[in-house]
Design a protein around this motif. Structure first.
Motif, PDB file in Angstrom:
ATOM      1  N   LEU A   1       0.826  -1.219   0.000  1.00  0.00           N
ATOM      2  CA  LEU A   1       0.000   0.000   0.000  1.00  0.00           C
ATOM      3  C   LEU A   1       0.850   1.255   0.000  1.00  0.00           C
ATOM      4  O   LEU A   1       0.475   2.275  -0.574  1.00  0.00           O
ATOM      5  CB  LEU A   1      -0.938   0.015   1.211  1.00  0.00           C
ATOM      6  CG  LEU A   1      -2.267  -0.724   1.060  1.00  0.00           C
ATOM      7  CD1 LEU A   1      -3.079  -0.619   2.334  1.00  0.00           C
ATOM      8  CD2 LEU A   1      -3.060  -0.167  -0.124  1.00  0.00           C
ATOM      9  N   VAL A   2       1.979   1.198   0.664  1.00  0.00           N
ATOM     10  CA  VAL A   2       2.873   2.360   0.693  1.00  0.00           C
ATOM     11  C   VAL A   2       3.286   2.730  -0.729  1.00  0.00           C
ATOM     12  O   VAL A   2       3.241   3.897  -1.128  1.00  0.00           O
ATOM     13  CB  VAL A   2       4.113   2.080   1.562  1.00  0.00           C
ATOM     14  CG1 VAL A   2       5.142   3.196   1.393  1.00  0.00           C
ATOM     15  CG2 VAL A   2       3.721   1.956   3.029  1.00  0.00           C
ATOM     16  N   GLU A   3       3.674   1.725  -1.522  1.00  0.00           N
ATOM     17  CA  GLU A   3       4.129   1.996  -2.884  1.00  0.00           C
ATOM     18  C   GLU A   3       2.965   2.371  -3.798  1.00  0.00           C
ATOM     19  O   GLU A   3       3.120   3.228  -4.682  1.00  0.00           O
ATOM     20  CB  GLU A   3       4.866   0.767  -3.441  1.00  0.00           C
ATOM     21  CG  GLU A   3       6.083   0.348  -2.635  1.00  0.00           C
ATOM     22  CD  GLU A   3       7.077   1.478  -2.453  1.00  0.00           C
ATOM     23  OE1 GLU A   3       7.137   2.388  -3.308  1.00  0.00           O
ATOM     24  OE2 GLU A   3       7.805   1.481  -1.430  1.00  0.00           O
ATOM     25  N   LEU A   4       1.802   1.738  -3.571  1.00  0.00           N
ATOM     26  CA  LEU A   4       0.622   2.098  -4.369  1.00  0.00           C
ATOM     27  C   LEU A   4       0.211   3.544  -4.102  1.00  0.00           C
ATOM     28  O   LEU A   4      -0.104   4.306  -5.026  1.00  0.00           O
ATOM     29  CB  LEU A   4      -0.544   1.157  -4.052  1.00  0.00           C
ATOM     30  CG  LEU A   4      -1.837   1.410  -4.836  1.00  0.00           C
ATOM     31  CD1 LEU A   4      -1.633   1.093  -6.316  1.00  0.00           C
ATOM     32  CD2 LEU A   4      -2.993   0.594  -4.268  1.00  0.00           C
ATOM     33  N   THR A   5       0.233   3.910  -2.826  1.00  0.00           N
ATOM     34  CA  THR A   5      -0.121   5.291  -2.451  1.00  0.00           C
ATOM     35  C   THR A   5       0.889   6.280  -3.008  1.00  0.00           C
ATOM     36  O   THR A   5       0.524   7.356  -3.501  1.00  0.00           O
ATOM     37  CB  THR A   5      -0.204   5.417  -0.922  1.00  0.00           C
ATOM     38  OG1 THR A   5      -1.190   4.524  -0.423  1.00  0.00           O
ATOM     39  CG2 THR A   5      -0.563   6.850  -0.522  1.00  0.00           C
ATOM     40  N   ASN A   6       2.169   5.926  -2.954  1.00  0.00           N
ATOM     41  CA  ASN A   6       3.203   6.801  -3.513  1.00  0.00           C
ATOM     42  C   ASN A   6       2.985   7.038  -5.001  1.00  0.00           C
ATOM     43  O   ASN A   6       3.194   8.148  -5.504  1.00  0.00           O
ATOM     44  CB  ASN A   6       4.588   6.190  -3.277  1.00  0.00           C
ATOM     45  CG  ASN A   6       5.026   6.269  -1.829  1.00  0.00           C
ATOM     46  OD1 ASN A   6       4.531   7.103  -1.078  1.00  0.00           O
ATOM     47  ND2 ASN A   6       5.944   5.394  -1.424  1.00  0.00           N
ATOM     48  N   LEU A   7       2.585   5.973  -5.713  1.00  0.00           N
ATOM     49  CA  LEU A   7       2.346   6.091  -7.150  1.00  0.00           C
ATOM     50  C   LEU A   7       1.212   7.081  -7.435  1.00  0.00           C
ATOM     51  O   LEU A   7       1.362   7.986  -8.275  1.00  0.00           O
ATOM     52  CB  LEU A   7       2.013   4.720  -7.739  1.00  0.00           C
ATOM     53  CG  LEU A   7       1.496   4.724  -9.191  1.00  0.00           C
ATOM     54  CD1 LEU A   7       2.545   5.303 -10.134  1.00  0.00           C
ATOM     55  CD2 LEU A   7       1.099   3.310  -9.601  1.00  0.00           C
ATOM     56  N   TYR A   8       0.114   6.902  -6.721  1.00  0.00           N
ATOM     57  CA  TYR A   8      -1.037   7.758  -7.022  1.00  0.00           C
ATOM     58  C   TYR A   8      -0.870   9.169  -6.456  1.00  0.00           C
ATOM     59  O   TYR A   8      -1.450  10.122  -6.974  1.00  0.00           O
ATOM     60  CB  TYR A   8      -2.335   7.102  -6.529  1.00  0.00           C
ATOM     61  CG  TYR A   8      -2.797   6.049  -7.502  1.00  0.00           C
ATOM     62  CD1 TYR A   8      -3.558   6.406  -8.607  1.00  0.00           C
ATOM     63  CD2 TYR A   8      -2.442   4.718  -7.357  1.00  0.00           C
ATOM     64  CE1 TYR A   8      -3.971   5.454  -9.528  1.00  0.00           C
ATOM     65  CE2 TYR A   8      -2.843   3.758  -8.270  1.00  0.00           C
ATOM     66  CZ  TYR A   8      -3.609   4.141  -9.361  1.00  0.00           C
ATOM     67  OH  TYR A   8      -4.011   3.199 -10.281  1.00  0.00           O
ATOM     68  N   GLU A   9      -0.093   9.312  -5.418  1.00  0.00           N
ATOM     69  CA  GLU A   9       0.246  10.661  -4.953  1.00  0.00           C
ATOM     70  C   GLU A   9       1.084  11.380  -6.005  1.00  0.00           C
ATOM     71  O   GLU A   9       0.911  12.586  -6.229  1.00  0.00           O
ATOM     72  CB  GLU A   9       1.002  10.597  -3.629  1.00  0.00           C
ATOM     73  CG  GLU A   9       0.101  10.358  -2.421  1.00  0.00           C
ATOM     74  CD  GLU A   9       0.876  10.398  -1.115  1.00  0.00           C
ATOM     75  OE1 GLU A   9       2.118  10.540  -1.171  1.00  0.00           O
ATOM     76  OE2 GLU A   9       0.231  10.289  -0.054  1.00  0.00           O
TER      77      GLU A   9
END
Length: 416
Positions: free
Chosen positions: A383-391
């Protein structure tokens, strides 16, 4: 069949609603047309028309009716008694019709008419200046709505990817490849996205209401906010309505000087008087009689103790004041343009790195996705990396909208 027809109508209605669009230029036009202040332009023109019509009445003959009855303690008399001459009565009566026709007044009426027109043009341009300032408010609301729209689109994309991942995790949990807690972590993130979408919905509703009030047009919640395409206009000359206002103020001052000069020219009137009274024009005839009088009258104020000179000096000072106001406006406006230009260049520089950041984040997310499938990392780490992508994607949209907003503000400040 009827049910199919009803379904078709409902789908068509929904499609038409979802396809409603509005552009930034539409908002400008609607505000300029519907804002209450815009009505003043026509009202000022009507007011001036009535005032000019009243001025032109001065060219028409003036007709006065007069009547008087008097009793006086003494009357003019002769020192000797003459036959057939009756002393005047102490009670006297007179009724007259007086007509005055302006023949020449040095063009005062024409100059005052010109002044009224100049004043109206100045006032109408002031209205345009006030209306122009509304564009900045429209920009803030419009681009805030556009940002919400783009953010919503990215969140929905993230949610779709997350839901797909939840389905994968459920399968992994079912076969024991992934811990059950991973599914709950992803579900919690999905609820968080739903909260953000709900927040966007209410924020958009509030902004749409404010924009609707500003442009006096109802905007549906499903309205699509079109992203403007604005090119750099750094090389264009300033064309703000304030500059035209300064020019019109100077023109009004010059016309005012002309009116002052015209007021000092000679004035010629023709007059006539017809009446009936006792006595008439013949003071020796003590009886009621008719009479009339015709003539010309000239008036010229050859010396006004420098009043006109002082008034013109005051107008010249007013013109200098307008010049300083124009200079101050241009100075402040140029500073504002320079600041906005720097914002545009900064946004362009930041955007240049956004695509590269997203490419890297996508690569990292794919790697994390594979690791999650193989049980190498937890759902929290994924989730950390998914959130970073969409941020990173949201940041890119924010920077793009900031760039377009800066360009729109530059156009407003530049007047193009």
């Amino acid at each position: 069949m009827k049910q199919l027809s009803l379904l078709f109508i409902l789908l068509a209605t929904q499609l038409s609603i979802s396809q409603q669009k509005i552009t930034l230029e539409d908002c400008y036009v609607l505000a300029n047309k519907n804002y209450p202040l815009a009505k003043q332009t026509e009202l000022l023109q009507q007011k001036t028309g009535s005032e000019i019509e009243a001025l032109n009445k001065g060219k028409l003959p003036r007709i006065d009716l007069n009547a008087q009855a008097t009793y006086q303690s003494d009357v003019t008399g002769l020192p000797i008694v003459m036959p057939n001459v009756t002393p005047l009565n102490k009670d006297q009566y007179r009724a007259t019709v007086d007509i005055n026709q302006l023949l020449y007044n040095g063009g005062v009426i024409a100059s005052n008419t010109k002044l009224k027109q100049a004043q109206t043009q100045t006032q109408q341009q002031q209205v345009q200046v006030n209306l122009y300032q509304i564009k900045s408010k429209i920009n803030q609301l419009y681009f805030s709505l556009l940002l919400l729209q783009e953010r919503k689109s990215i969140l929905i994309s993230k949610q779709e990817q997350l839901l797909s991942k939840i389905r994968e995790v459920k399968t992994g949990v079912k076969f024991g490849a992934i811990l059950p807690a991973s599914e709950k972590i992803l579900e919690a993130e999905n609820l968080k996205i739903q909260q953000q979408l709900t927040e966007i919905q209410f924020d958009k509703k509030k902004l749409l209401s404010n924009l609707s009030t500003l442009i006096f047009s109802s905007l549906d919640e499903n309205m699509i906010i079109v992203k403007p395409i604005i090119s750099n206009t750094f090389d264009k000359e300033i064309n703000r309505p304030e500059l035209k206002l300064f020019d019109l103020q100077n023109q009004q001052i010059e016309v005012s000087k002309e009116v002052i000069s015209k007021n000092n020219l000679p004035k010629i009137n023709a007059f006539g008087q017809a009446g009936y009274g006792n006595p008439g024009l013949n003071m020796l005839d003590n009886s009621f009689q008719t009479f009339y009088m015709l003539g010309l009258k000239a008036n010229w104020n050859v010396f006004d103790w420098n009043k006109s000179k002082n008034e013109k000096q005051a107008l010249s000072i007013s013109k200098e004041i307008v010049a300083t106001e124009k200079e101050t406006f241009l100075l402040n406006n140029n500073l504002q343009l320079q600041e906005i230009k720097n914002e545009i260049k900064k946004a362009e520089a930041i955007i240049a790195a956004d695509s590269e950041i997203i490419t890297l984040r996508e690569s990292i997310e794919k790697s994390s996705d594979s690791q999650l499938r193989n049980g190498v990392i937890t759902a929290s780490e994924y989730l950390v990396e998914l959130t970073n992508l969409y941020e990173a994607k949201i940041n890119q949209k924010v920077h793009e909208i900031q760039l377009v907003l800066a360009k729109a503000n530059y156009q407003i400040s530049n007047g193009n």
